[in-house]
Design an enzyme around this catalytic site. Structure first.
Site, mmCIF file in Angstrom:
data_model
loop_
_atom_site.group_PDB
_atom_site.id
_atom_site.type_symbol
_atom_site.label_atom_id
_atom_site.label_comp_id
_atom_site.label_asym_id
_atom_site.label_seq_id
_atom_site.Cartn_x
_atom_site.Cartn_y
_atom_site.Cartn_z
ATOM 1 N N GLU A 165 -45.020 63.776 -1.470
ATOM 2 C CA GLU A 165 -44.346 63.504 -3.033
ATOM 3 C C GLU A 165 -45.041 64.195 -3.804
ATOM 4 O O GLU A 165 -45.396 63.580 -5.133
ATOM 5 C CB GLU A 165 -44.312 62.120 -3.084
ATOM 6 C CG GLU A 165 -43.470 61.248 -1.843
ATOM 7 C CD GLU A 165 -43.573 59.724 -1.979
ATOM 8 O OE1 GLU A 165 -44.054 59.278 -3.072
ATOM 9 O OE2 GLU A 165 -42.787 59.357 -1.204
ATOM 10 N N GLU A 271 -37.622 59.695 6.661
ATOM 11 C CA GLU A 271 -37.586 58.278 6.237
ATOM 12 C C GLU A 271 -36.123 57.498 6.122
ATOM 13 O O GLU A 271 -36.116 57.217 4.895
ATOM 14 C CB GLU A 271 -38.571 58.104 4.980
ATOM 15 C CG GLU A 271 -39.959 58.687 4.849
ATOM 16 C CD GLU A 271 -40.758 58.459 3.831
ATOM 17 O OE1 GLU A 271 -40.482 57.538 3.089
ATOM 18 O OE2 GLU A 271 -41.793 59.089 3.931
HETATM 19 O O1 9MR Z 1 -43.274 51.407 3.575
HETATM 20 C C1 9MR Z 1 -44.416 51.647 2.995
HETATM 21 C C2 9MR Z 1 -44.754 50.419 2.052
HETATM 22 O O2 9MR Z 1 -45.233 49.168 3.103
HETATM 23 C C3 9MR Z 1 -46.057 50.624 1.538
HETATM 24 O O3 9MR Z 1 -46.398 49.320 0.597
HETATM 25 C C4 9MR Z 1 -45.936 51.803 0.242
HETATM 26 C C5 9MR Z 1 -47.166 52.061 -0.184
HETATM 27 O O4 9MR Z 1 -48.008 52.638 0.629
HETATM 28 O O5 9MR Z 1 -45.400 53.038 1.084
HETATM 29 C C6 9MR Z 1 -44.345 52.592 1.757
HETATM 30 O O6 9MR Z 1 -43.731 53.866 2.308
HETATM 31 C C7 9MR Z 1 -43.541 55.168 1.614
HETATM 32 C C8 9MR Z 1 -43.895 56.315 2.297
HETATM 33 O O7 9MR Z 1 -45.247 56.292 2.569
HETATM 34 C C9 9MR Z 1 -43.496 57.459 1.478
HETATM 35 N N1 9MR Z 1 -42.403 57.694 0.943
HETATM 36 C C10 9MR Z 1 -41.761 56.376 0.343
HETATM 37 C C11 9MR Z 1 -41.973 55.153 1.471
HETATM 38 C C12 9MR Z 1 -41.211 53.680 1.051
HETATM 39 O O8 9MR Z 1 -41.712 53.480 -0.246
#
Ligand code: 9MR
Length: 376
Positions: A165, A271
């Protein structure tokens, strides 16, 4: 019988023989499998969270083993989790994740080495005592982190999301962060170099969301050109694929896949989900609707069949597009196993969501049927 209809007849017979029930759909254990359906085209993956295997019921574990080729750790390999304080590594959950995948003979896709977002990076990395960290020290700490994490799992993950990101959603090119403020694009070039040196066989990915949308896509292409010009060993772009029902940007998505292919890179859909409780309104109108949206939970008692049907059709169309680009797209992974486990139940406000192929009981939904059905 008409030649074209024969595969359908055979399919229907196979479904009945395998235990499909028109009222209840598939039982989990004898449903057809996504991994078999797309074998030879792309890997089908899923993100899992928590301590494995205990965080998942036996039925969920069967579903995981049967349906997917590749597993992504949703959280446990992030810097926030493995290195909360400098030099104090905690690999317990990540090791358990690797062991679970190995037992199932499934591949692991590492996520993620550097998250280019300050709130998602442990604060210590930006501090040096009571001073802000210097550029040299930040890059040095990043190198040490990548060596420790990618080194530990060398040869055992098939890919790494090296940079997560980095692109800005607003007017800027790169998301403003201390990574960018101190190093510009340099941290990304070096992150790819370190990851490649440490694990030369891993496919190295730059992962971001909304990059199918033209404004963010042009930033992506600018960044990719810079990284490629500087000989950074980047192999693939992860299009996250967090879509909203009735708002999938079909042509933009296809154009983005083609643009990435034209740079000689692979695409991974990393994702995937389709939100049915639309969230884009949350950010619209400068937050005017924030309070009222926080109460908005239309499908708390279940998702209406017509919504599930629309979702099924849109998932079908997505996989049809992925298959058309199967020389470029090497993996399609869902973010979370089933509706009850989706991050979209909590983000950006708490509500019952239904974004995946399996429902809260881990039963296949109409979207699963639509995706797994063979080509007509
Ligand atoms: O699904 C993930 C969630 O459980 C966490 O709290 C969050 C923060 O670390 O990250 C979520 O996963 C994200 C991923 O790492 C990057 N793209 C967006 C995903 C959804 O927010």
């Amino acid at each position: 019988m008409n030649k074209l209809r024969r595969p359908w007849a055979a399919w229907a017979l196979l479904c009945l023989a395998a235990g499909w029930n028109p009222h209840e759909g598939w039982a989990v254990t004898n449903a057809p499998s996504l991994r078999e359906r797309f074998a030879g085209r792309f890997l089908v993956g899923v993100a899992l969270d928590g301590r494995l295997p205990d965080a998942y019921s036996t039925a969920e574990q069967e579903l995981i083993a049967r349906q997917f080729d590749a597993l992504t750790p949703a959280n446990c390999m992030k810097m926030m989790h493995v290195q909360r304080a400098e030099g104090r590594f905690d690999f317990e959950l990540a090791d358990a994740f690797m062991a679970f995948a190995a037992r199932n003979k499934q591949k692991v896709c590492g996520h993620c080495l550097v998250w280019a977002k300050d709130e998602r990076t442990p604060a210590w990395i930006f501090r040096d005592g009571d001073q802000p960290v210097t550029r040299e020290k930040l890059l040095e700490r990043m190198r040490a982190h990548i060596e420790a994490v990618a080194g530990r799992y060398r040869g055992r993950v098939i890919s790494w999301d090296v940079v997560n990101e980095p692109l800005d959603d607003g007017k800027e090119y790169l998301r403003p962060s201390q990574w960018v403020a101190l190093t510009g694009e340099e941290f990304m070039v070096q992150a790819f170099e370190h990851a490649h040196r440490v694990d030369p066989d891993a496919i190295l990915v730059l992962n971001d969301y909304n990059i199918e949308q033209p404004a963010k896509r042009s930033k992506l292409l600018r960044l990719l050109k810079t990284l490629l010009d500087r000989k950074a060993p980047i192999h693939a772009v992860g299009i996250q694929g967090h879509f909203e029902l009735d708002a999938i940007p079909w042509q933009d998505l296809e154009d983005t896949v083609v643009a990435i292919r034209n740079l000689g890179l692979q695409v991974m859909i990393t994702e995937l989900d389709i939100d049915v409780v639309l969230r884009s309104k949350w950010w619209a109108d400068n937050g005017k609707h924030r309070a009222e949206l926080a109460q908005y939970n239309p499908f708390a008692k279940g998702c209406p069949p017509e919504v599930l049907q629309r979702q099924a059709e849109q998932y079908r169309r997505l996989f049809e597009l992925f298959c058309r680009y199967d020389k470029t797209i090497t993996r399609v992974a869902f973010w979370d196993l089933h509706d009850g486990r989706s991050w979209l139940n909590d983000f950006p406000w708490r509500r019952a969501n239904h974004p995946l192929l399996f429902d809260r009981e881990a039963r296949p939904k109409p979207a699963f049927e639509a995706v797994v059905r063979p080509d007509p």
